[in-house]
Design a protein around this motif. Structure first.
Motif, PDB file in Angstrom:
ATOM      1  N   LEU A 179       0.937  -1.298   0.054  1.00 23.37           N
ATOM      2  CA  LEU A 179       0.294  -0.137   0.078  1.00 23.37           C
ATOM      3  C   LEU A 179       0.739   1.135  -0.571  1.00 23.37           C
ATOM      4  CD1 LEU A 179      -2.735   1.798   0.107  1.00 23.37           C
ATOM      5  CD2 LEU A 179      -2.592   1.133   2.737  1.00 23.37           C
ATOM      6  N   GLU A 180       1.750   1.070   0.897  1.00 22.11           N
ATOM      7  CA  GLU A 180       2.626   2.505   0.560  1.00 22.11           C
ATOM      8  C   GLU A 180       2.893   2.619  -0.286  1.00 22.11           C
ATOM      9  OE1 GLU A 180       4.784   5.444   3.243  1.00 22.11           O
ATOM     10  OE2 GLU A 180       3.794   4.098   4.142  1.00 22.11           O
ATOM     11  N   THR A 181       4.075   1.235  -1.218  1.00 24.20           N
ATOM     12  CA  THR A 181       4.507   1.936  -2.390  1.00 24.20           C
ATOM     13  C   THR A 181       3.544   1.804  -3.735  1.00 24.20           C
ATOM     14  OG1 THR A 181       6.005  -0.028  -2.149  1.00 24.20           O
ATOM     15  CG2 THR A 181       6.121   0.558  -3.790  1.00 24.20           C
ATOM     16  N   ALA A 182       2.684   1.797  -3.492  1.00 27.33           N
ATOM     17  CA  ALA A 182       1.142   1.792  -4.370  1.00 27.33           C
ATOM     18  C   ALA A 182       0.756   3.485  -4.542  1.00 27.33           C
ATOM     19  CB  ALA A 182       0.367   1.037  -4.005  1.00 27.33           C
ATOM     20  N   ALA A 183       0.527   4.202  -2.644  1.00 27.81           N
ATOM     21  CA  ALA A 183       0.066   5.225  -2.511  1.00 27.81           C
ATOM     22  C   ALA A 183       1.236   5.976  -3.336  1.00 27.81           C
ATOM     23  CB  ALA A 183      -0.661   5.521  -1.480  1.00 27.81           C
ATOM     24  N   ARG A 184       2.352   5.838  -2.962  1.00 27.75           N
ATOM     25  CA  ARG A 184       3.735   6.943  -3.107  1.00 27.75           C
ATOM     26  C   ARG A 184       3.590   6.853  -5.062  1.00 27.75           C
ATOM     27  NH1 ARG A 184       7.705   8.886  -0.163  1.00 27.75           N
ATOM     28  NH2 ARG A 184       8.856   7.902  -1.254  1.00 27.75           N
ATOM     29  N   ARG A 185       3.474   6.069  -5.676  1.00 26.54           N
ATOM     30  CA  ARG A 185       3.592   5.754  -6.677  1.00 26.54           C
ATOM     31  C   ARG A 185       2.138   6.765  -7.613  1.00 26.54           C
ATOM     32  NH1 ARG A 185       5.163   0.923  -7.689  1.00 26.54           N
ATOM     33  NH2 ARG A 185       3.025   0.376  -7.497  1.00 26.54           N
ATOM     34  N   SER A 186       1.711   6.087  -6.860  1.00 22.42           N
ATOM     35  CA  SER A 186       0.155   7.207  -7.744  1.00 22.42           C
ATOM     36  C   SER A 186       0.242   8.687  -7.318  1.00 22.42           C
ATOM     37  CB  SER A 186      -1.500   6.601  -6.768  1.00 22.42           C
ATOM     38  OG  SER A 186      -2.746   7.713  -6.834  1.00 22.42           O
ATOM     39  N   PHE A 187       0.404   9.218  -5.873  1.00 18.81           N
ATOM     40  CA  PHE A 187       0.747  10.679  -5.416  1.00 18.81           C
ATOM     41  C   PHE A 187       1.448  10.921  -7.146  1.00 18.81           C
ATOM     42  CE2 PHE A 187       2.752  14.219  -4.039  1.00 18.81           C
ATOM     43  CZ  PHE A 187       1.896  15.213  -3.885  1.00 18.81           C
ATOM     44  N   ALA A 188       2.872  10.161  -7.368  1.00 15.76           N
ATOM     45  CA  ALA A 188       4.445  11.147  -7.952  1.00 15.76           C
ATOM     46  C   ALA A 188       3.818  11.481  -9.023  1.00 15.76           C
ATOM     47  CB  ALA A 188       5.530   9.892  -7.886  1.00 15.76           C
ATOM     48  N   ASN A 189       2.634   9.842  -9.981  1.00 14.46           N
ATOM     49  CA  ASN A 189       2.306  10.029 -11.067  1.00 14.46           C
ATOM     50  C   ASN A 189       0.849  11.680 -11.582  1.00 14.46           C
ATOM     51  OD1 ASN A 189       3.255   7.932 -12.144  1.00 14.46           O
ATOM     52  ND2 ASN A 189       1.839   6.741 -11.255  1.00 14.46           N
ATOM     53  N   LEU A 190       0.364  11.395  -9.541  1.00 13.47           N
ATOM     54  CA  LEU A 190      -0.785  13.339  -9.942  1.00 13.47           C
ATOM     55  C   LEU A 190       0.375  14.428  -9.868  1.00 13.47           C
ATOM     56  CD1 LEU A 190      -3.471  14.328  -9.670  1.00 13.47           C
ATOM     57  CD2 LEU A 190      -2.992  13.746  -6.930  1.00 13.47           C
ATOM     58  N   TRP A 191       1.687  14.321  -9.783  1.00  8.93           N
ATOM     59  CA  TRP A 191       2.005  15.226  -9.359  1.00  8.93           C
ATOM     60  C   TRP A 191       2.720  15.741 -10.605  1.00  8.93           C
ATOM     61  CZ3 TRP A 191       2.964  19.142  -5.361  1.00  8.93           C
ATOM     62  CH2 TRP A 191       4.171  20.071  -5.831  1.00  8.93           C
ATOM     63  N   ASP A 192       3.745  14.554 -11.131  1.00  4.99           N
ATOM     64  CA  ASP A 192       4.078  15.067 -12.472  1.00  4.99           C
ATOM     65  C   ASP A 192       2.937  15.315 -13.536  1.00  4.99           C
ATOM     66  OD1 ASP A 192       6.518  14.717 -11.455  1.00  4.99           O
ATOM     67  OD2 ASP A 192       7.049  12.931 -11.768  1.00  4.99           O
ATOM     68  N   SER A 193       1.572  14.854 -13.193  1.00  5.09           N
ATOM     69  CA  SER A 193       0.722  15.017 -14.288  1.00  5.09           C
ATOM     70  C   SER A 193       0.937  16.563 -14.400  1.00  5.09           C
ATOM     71  CB  SER A 193      -0.757  14.437 -14.436  1.00  5.09           C
ATOM     72  OG  SER A 193      -1.111  14.842 -12.843  1.00  5.09           O
ATOM     73  N   THR A 194       1.199  17.052 -13.575  1.00  2.00           N
ATOM     74  CA  THR A 194       0.245  18.559 -12.635  1.00  2.00           C
ATOM     75  C   THR A 194       1.913  19.969 -13.035  1.00  2.00           C
ATOM     76  OG1 THR A 194       1.305  19.437 -11.198  1.00  2.00           O
ATOM     77  CG2 THR A 194      -1.068  18.680 -11.354  1.00  2.00           C
ATOM     78  N   ILE A 195       2.845  19.210 -13.360  1.00  2.00           N
ATOM     79  CA  ILE A 195       4.068  20.109 -14.122  1.00  2.00           C
ATOM     80  C   ILE A 195       4.536  20.116 -15.486  1.00  2.00           C
ATOM     81  CG2 ILE A 195       6.945  20.247 -12.839  1.00  2.00           C
ATOM     82  CD1 ILE A 195       5.024  20.748 -10.968  1.00  2.00           C
ATOM     83  N   LYS A 196       4.574  20.736 -15.356  1.00  4.74           N
ATOM     84  CA  LYS A 196       4.865  20.891 -17.304  1.00  4.74           C
ATOM     85  C   LYS A 196       6.376  20.590 -17.269  1.00  4.74           C
ATOM     86  CE  LYS A 196       3.959  25.869 -18.039  1.00  4.74           C
ATOM     87  NZ  LYS A 196       4.040  26.870 -18.357  1.00  4.74           N
ATOM     88  N   PRO A 197       6.409  19.521 -18.791  1.00  2.35           N
ATOM     89  CA  PRO A 197       7.691  18.020 -18.431  1.00  2.35           C
ATOM     90  C   PRO A 197       8.569  19.323 -18.354  1.00  2.35           C
ATOM     91  CG  PRO A 197       6.001  17.903 -20.291  1.00  2.35           C
ATOM     92  CD  PRO A 197       5.241  18.824 -19.908  1.00  2.35           C
ATOM     93  N   ALA A 198       8.486  20.783 -19.027  1.00  2.00           N
ATOM     94  CA  ALA A 198      10.290  20.700 -19.306  1.00  2.00           C
ATOM     95  C   ALA A 198      10.506  21.402 -18.102  1.00  2.00           C
ATOM     96  CB  ALA A 198       9.797  22.767 -19.959  1.00  2.00           C
ATOM     97  N   ASP A 199       9.541  21.535 -16.640  1.00  2.00           N
ATOM     98  CA  ASP A 199       9.753  22.135 -15.350  1.00  2.00           C
ATOM     99  C   ASP A 199      10.274  21.164 -14.407  1.00  2.00           C
ATOM    100  OD1 ASP A 199      10.030  24.641 -16.437  1.00  2.00           O
ATOM    101  OD2 ASP A 199       7.634  24.876 -15.414  1.00  2.00           O
ATOM    102  N   ARG A 200      10.179  20.004 -14.717  1.00  2.00           N
ATOM    103  CA  ARG A 200      10.436  18.464 -14.058  1.00  2.00           C
ATOM    104  C   ARG A 200      11.544  17.657 -13.573  1.00  2.00           C
ATOM    105  NH1 ARG A 200       6.302  14.296 -18.068  1.00  2.00           N
ATOM    106  NH2 ARG A 200       4.955  15.821 -17.064  1.00  2.00           N
ATOM    107  N   PRO A 201      12.389  18.391 -13.907  1.00  2.00           N
ATOM    108  CA  PRO A 201      14.456  18.214 -13.339  1.00  2.00           C
ATOM    109  C   PRO A 201      13.980  19.284 -12.352  1.00  2.00           C
ATOM    110  CG  PRO A 201      14.634  18.923 -15.837  1.00  2.00           C
ATOM    111  CD  PRO A 201      12.796  18.811 -15.536  1.00  2.00           C
ATOM    112  N   VAL A 202      13.707  20.077 -12.010  1.00  2.00           N
ATOM    113  CA  VAL A 202      13.801  20.843 -11.077  1.00  2.00           C
ATOM    114  C   VAL A 202      12.253  20.913 -10.690  1.00  2.00           C
ATOM    115  CG1 VAL A 202      14.265  23.650  -9.878  1.00  2.00           C
ATOM    116  CG2 VAL A 202      14.662  22.492 -12.164  1.00  2.00           C
ATOM    117  N   CYS A 203      11.206  20.985 -10.758  1.00  2.00           N
ATOM    118  CA  CYS A 203      10.202  20.134  -9.779  1.00  2.00           C
ATOM    119  C   CYS A 203       9.187  19.172  -9.401  1.00  2.00           C
ATOM    120  CB  CYS A 203       8.800  21.737 -10.176  1.00  2.00           C
ATOM    121  SG  CYS A 203       9.947  22.999  -9.946  1.00  2.00           S
TER     122      CYS A 203
END
Length: 195
Positions: free
Chosen positions: A146-170
């Motif tokens: 559950l810990e792994t699945a929840a963090r992975r789900s949030f990571a995907n959600l977070w990255d979906s809100t960040i422009k690809p060009a900004d992902r190396p920093v944000c």
């Protein structure tokens, strides 16, 4: 995320600590003189959080105004996908159209990847819970999954809100400093402070 707010599943959000301000503070002479103070505490004292406990926020969402003068919200169950009118983007929503108000209860700084499974669920992410098994070892294994699945789900959600060009920093992999903003739903009548 509006549906998660309406369902009571989202009780926290994360916002980036402004990079310019963060860079200035963490490389300042004051920081070098006070190396015994943890970065988190230093950031909380010297960087400006976007909100403070007690602030009331209003949520912008995709909406439209129907002929009778009332507002209709895309995330609402009252408005099925059959709507044929024109949706207006959340960024153009006027405050008087808001129906969701949030009272900030806590703000603190942390690294993005410090999020726990509970924190990811409080963010409103959808996580498939692994099926628990009857043995003690199985329950521990289920919690680990559950810990792994929840963090992975949030990571995907977070990255979906960040422009690809900004992902190396944000992005998730960059593990930036963020403000963790905890809130509870409140009524329009409590509207005040910053919004």
């Amino acid at each position: 995320m509006v549906k998660a707010l309406l369902e009571g599943r989202k009780t926290v959000t994360r916002r980036l600590v402004r990079r310019k301000e963060l860079g200035e503070e963490l490389s300042s002479p004051a920081r070098k003189e006070n190396q015994d103070i943890p970065d988190r505490r230093f950031i909380e004292c010297l960087c400006t959080a976007p909100y403070e406990a007690g602030d009331i926020l209003w949520v912008r969402e995709t909406w439209t105004l129907v002929p009778d003068g009332s507002y209709v919200y895309k995330a609402s169950v009252e408005c099925p996908g059959a709507w044929s009118g024109t949706w207006r983007p959340s960024i153009h929503m006027p405050k008087e159209a808001a129906r969701i108000f949030l009272k900030v209860t806590d703000v603190h700084a942390e690294r993005l990847q410090e999020i726990t499974a509970e924190g990811a669920l409080d963010e409103g992410t959808n996580v498939e819970f692994p099926e628990p098994k009857p043995s003690y070892i199985s329950l521990a294994y289920t919690k680990m999954r559950l810990e792994t699945a929840a963090r992975r789900s949030f990571a995907n959600l977070w990255d979906s809100t960040i422009k690809p060009a900004d992902r190396p920093v944000c992005g998730w992999q960059a593990d930036p400093w963020v403000w963790v903003i905890r809130f509870e739903r409140c009524e329009r009548s409590e509207m005040g402070a910053r919004a």
